[in-house]
Design an enzyme around this catalytic site. Structure first.
Site: not given
Ligand SMILES: *[C@@H]1O[C@H](CO)[C@@H](O)[C@H](O)[C@H]1NC(C)=O
Ligand SMILES: *[C@@H]1O[C@H](CO)[C@@H](O)[C@H](O)[C@H]1NC(C)=O
Ligand SMILES: *[C@@H]1O[C@H](CO)[C@@H](O)[C@H](O)[C@H]1NC(C)=O
Ligand SMILES: *[C@@H]1O[C@H](CO)[C@@H](O)[C@H](O)[C@H]1NC(C)=O
Ligand SMILES: *[C@@H]1O[C@H](CO)[C@@H](O)[C@H](O)[C@H]1NC(C)=O
Ligand SMILES: *[C@@H]1O[C@H](CO)[C@@H](O)[C@H](O)[C@H]1NC(C)=O
Ligand SMILES: *[C@@H]1O[C@H](CO)[C@@H](O)[C@H](O)[C@H]1NC(C)=O
Length: 804
Positions: A517, A522, A631
């Site tokens: 991201g 991750v 979001d």
């Protein structure tokens, strides 16, 4: 007399041919199994005895209607076993009927009582006999019926008909018609492959003449009736008045278990010279075999796991449920086998193993395979309980009752009298599955926005709403985490604190990247609690935004504990290192799941809508500190191994005291999931999540993105299109090609209306997530959505208030 040899040969060739019907068959005569071979005809020619070719080179020794095109078999020998070409049947000189196979094997077909058989004969009634000098029948096929009963045939106590296996396989089938010793005329299913019936079996049709039934008659008027010993008629089974003069008659226990009386006009040839398919059913019992059979042993009218439905032609039809197929593809009476690997009963077997769904069938039941029953539950509950049970093959939901069924299922039927619906569990076709983490991570660079947050990962912060960061720590309530035994915890939270070294070890040196991201990467890893568990480790970059993200995630979801929220298990904060440890979601994000080529099941999409709504409702109303996610979009909804929706990525979340609002001004983003107030310097409330949920709900209904460049012009923006469809009252067009959703169009309608309520321009007219949840679940009536176009044009405020 001495005949020249050639003449003798011609004589021998023509003597037994069908052109010269033979009446009295003298001892020593024989016929041989060859194509178009000779037969022994009755004097009228109506019946013939001989070898009938069933499959290429395989013959059945039988009696059949010989003048009609179908050559319908009415009797057969040798238990329906076929013999090879060249086999021979002979009336021996000592008066027996013997079948000899080419390999020399001999099978005795008939042995007459006494030793004085003079000849054999095929009679015009369809009876093949061995008779004495004075025309007494010493043996007759009428005494050894197979599946057919003919006019003038005697049917006395203990006489029985047994079905053939299938239309062209004459070995034993599963049904038996018998005039019992006790006088009752009954139809049973047998203990196949035996032809016996024990007292544990219930007849599926009975004349109810125990003590009085004596003989079943089929007389020349074509009437079938049961008489008492004193000849009074006890019961008329069938009374077709067409005479045997002009019609052939036969009564058959057909291989589907139905006893039928058929007639056929003797002048069956059409003027064109074509033969007419002319057997027509005069009477049949039972009236619906699919529902008549109810026994706790045996499979019922069809095979195990199969479903029986009476067709318009009054014949039962067997079909396999979705995900099953006939074990013998050529025999629809056969059992249905599962075409998928059964659900694993091993706990925590991460699947692949547990990707199941239900196929819905109305008015369908297997009434005798219950192993558990629940009263006063709703359908979703029923689905859930079966879904989580590896033994549960089918759940039946009817009148608020839920019944679990295990394999093999018996007595399946589809009938309008059944009511309710069957939920048939099957393994979802593997091409609809989310790709494994490996697959996505192998090529993360060319992912679009929807796959950036990859399968298996807990989500990364996105940059759409950079500054929605606003934390208030207050009223922290301690919540026990189910799986985590805290070692060292952050204040107010039950989170495990890890060292950087532990994290390195857990991820094998940050080896397996599963997503990337804006300020984080991750990795997949595993940590040892009581058991080894698979985790997603988010490693944050050393930037200010990442710092906020870290704080946000820890404080927002660190203290939550809800089925529909991704669980944060722990963290690591050590010098420059900031890491977050989440439960691993093996089915990736909703974006991946929803927007792939093969559409997910309607039921799964519904469940995801419910789950997301519940998760949001919890965040908005049930936490001591209200959490606004800010979001919500498909990329941020994750799916666990049973496709339960879990809201993830709280990087942008706001924690608000319940009465607090906040005006945010500097927002970047595109109108999509983002509520209009973001652009209007209006206070940000939980209603922004409601707006985003509305968009998400439409995407779930229609299985497409809100913006779809390739759609027709008018349909590029899903929210606009849905509103148009709502105004036109045309909901079907939104779920075109989606049979399941179309079959549930009332719910589609309700969901679309709820979505439209959620995407109102004016936040105050949007319902709360609590109300949305209630409306989705049907506990609360959906008000008619507004008759405004404000949210389309964005130019004026909605005047509508009833959604709230
Ligand atoms: C056998 O009979 C079939 C029709 O019943 C016919 O088409 C065929 O020609 C016959 N074959 C012989 C060898 O007679
Ligand atoms: C058949 O045999 C019986 C008894 O021997 C006799 O009465 C009858 O006339 C014979 N029929 C023919 C057609 O030969
Ligand atoms: C008839 O069905 C039985 C039972 O399934 C089978 O064993 C047999 O081979 C079949 N016979 C033919 C000729 O197909
Ligand atoms: C004939 O038998 C039946 C049944 O056994 C009985 O109900 C009926 O009364 C009898 N009829 C006569 C005329 O004996
Ligand atoms: C057949 O049985 C019915 C009913 O008993 C009777 O009315 C009819 O006359 C019988 N027909 C013949 C040809 O015996
Ligand atoms: C997916 O299903 C097909 C057909 O059922 C099967 O051939 C294939 O091996 C399956 N693939 C995987 C990965 O299980
Ligand atoms: C993608 O996933 C399938 C099914 O799980 C697997 O068989 C295949 O090896 C994976 N491909 C890669 C490149 O990892």
């Amino acid at each position: 007399m001495d005949l020249p040899l050639p003449f003798l040969l011609i004589f021998l060739v023509f003597l037994p041919s069908s052109a010269m019907p033979q009446r009295n068959i003298s001892l020593g005569s024989s016929i041989t199994a060859t194509r178009n071979g000779s037969v022994w005809e009755s004097s009228s020619g109506d019946f013939a005895f001989g070898f009938k070719e069933i499959t290429d080179g395989a013959f059945l020794l039988a009696v059949w209607f010989n003048k009609i095109h179908e050559k319908t078999v009415v009797w057969w020998a040798n238990s329906g076993n076929l013999v090879q070409r060249g086999s021979k049947v002979q009336v021996t000189t000592d008066g027996r009927l013997v079948l000899s196979e080419p390999d020399g094997q001999q099978i005795s077909i008939a042995v007459a009582a006494g030793n004085n058989v003079a000849y054999a004969a095929m009679l015009d009634t369809g009876n093949f006999v061995l008779a004495s000098e004075n025309a007494v029948n010493l043996w007759q096929s009428f005494d050894q019926p197979t599946d057919t009963f003919l006019p003038t045939q005697q049917f006395i106590k203990d006489s029985r008909l047994l079905t053939r296996f299938s239309s062209d396989n004459y070995t034993n089938g599963r049904f038996k018609f018998i005039l019992q010793e006790d006088g009752n005329l009954v139809i049973y299913t047998t203990e196949y492959p035996l032809d016996s019936v024990t007292s544990s079996r219930n007849a599926y049709w009975a004349s109810d003449t125990v003590g009085s039934g004596y003989q079943l008659m089929f007389n020349k008027s074509g009437i079938i009736y049961l008489i008492a010993q004193n000849k009074t008629i006890l019961k008329t089974i069938s009374s077709d008045t067409t005479s045997t003069e002009n019609f052939y008659h036969r009564a058959v226990l057909d291989f589907d278990g139905v006893f039928r009386h058929y007639v056929y006009p003797k002048a069956g040839r059409l003027s064109s010279g074509e033969w007419q398919e002319a057997w027509s059913v005069s009477t049949y019992i039972p009236s619906n075999i699919c529902t008549a059979i109810t026994e706790d042993v045996g499979s019922g009218a069809c095979g195990f796991n199969s479903l029986c439905q009476q067709g318009d032609d009054q014949r039962p039809k067997c079909q396999c449920p979705h995900g099953y197929s006939f074990s013998d593809p050529n025999n629809e009476m056969s059992d249905c086998k599962q075409d998928f690997e059964p659900q694993s009963c091993i706990k925590n077997s991460h699947d692949k193993d547990n990707l199941f769904d239900f196929y819905e069938m109305k008015n369908t039941d297997w009434p005798l395979s219950d192993y558990e029953q629940f009263g006063s539950v709703n359908e979703d509950w029923c689905r859930d309980i079966c879904f989580g049970d590896c033994f549960c093959a089918v759940a039946i939901f009817r009148d608020g009752k839920c019944r679990k069924k295990k394999l093999p299922l018996s007595n399946g039927r589809i009938d309008s009298s059944t009511g309710g619906k069957a939920l048939i569990k099957y393994r979802v076709n593997n091409d609809t599955l989310s790709p494994g983490v490996e697959n996505v991570s192998s090529n993360p660079k060319d992912s679009d926005d929807s796959t950036l947050i990859v399968a298996g990962a807990v989500l990364l912060g996105s940059s759409v709403l950079l500054n929605c960061l606003f934390l208030i720590y207050s009223y922290l309530k301690k919540r026990k985490s189910k799986t985590v035994q805290p070692l060292a915890t952050a204040p107010g939270m039950n989170l495990q604190r890890f060292t950087y070294e532990e994290m390195e070890k857990a991820t094998n040196g940050f080896k397996e990247e599963i997503g990337k991201g804006d300020f984080a990467t991750v990795y997949k890893g595993s940590i040892q609690f009581e058991n080894k568990i698979v985790v997603a480790v988010k490693k944050l970059d050393k930037v200010a935004e990442a710092d906020k993200e870290f704080k946000n995630d820890v404080s927002a979801i660190g203290r939550t504990n809800h089925k529909n929220l991704v669980q944060l298990l722990g963290f690591c904060k050590e010098g420059p290192h900031q890491l977050l440890v989440y439960e691993f979601m093996c089915n990736g994000s909703l974006a991946d799941f929803l927007f792939r080529k093969s559409r997910p099941r309607w039921y799964q999409r519904m469940q995801i809508a419910f789950g997301t709504a519940r998760g949001l409702c919890y965040m908005h109303e049930e936490c001591s500190t209200q959490i606004i996610h800010c979001d919500i979009k498909p990329q941020n909804i994750l799916l666990d191994d049973s496709f339960t929706a879990k809201i993830g990525d709280f990087g942008l979340a706001k924690l608000l005291k319940t009465d607090q609002t906040r005006t945010i001004t500097n927002i970047r983003g595109i109108k999509g999931y983002v509520a209009p107030e973001w652009f209007k310097s209006m206070p940000i409330t939980a209603k922004v999540d409601v707006y985003s949920f509305g968009v998400l709900l439409l995407e779930l209904i229609c299985c497409r993105r809100n913006f779809e460049q390739e759609a027709e012009d008018a349909n590029i923006v899903l929210t606009d299109w849905a509103f148009d469809c709502y105004q036109d009252g045309n909901f079907e067009v939104l779920v075109e090609d989606d049979e399941e959703a179309k079959n549930d169009i009332e719910r589609v309608k309700r969901f679309v209306m709820i979505a439209i309520c959620c995407i109102q321009d004016d936040p105050s007219t949007r319902p709360t997530m609590k109300k949305v949840t209630q409306m989705l679940e049907g506990a609360f009536e959906v008000p008619s959505p507004p008759d405004v176009s404000s949210f389309i044009t964005g130019s004026s405020h909605s005047i509508y208030t009833s959604c709230y």
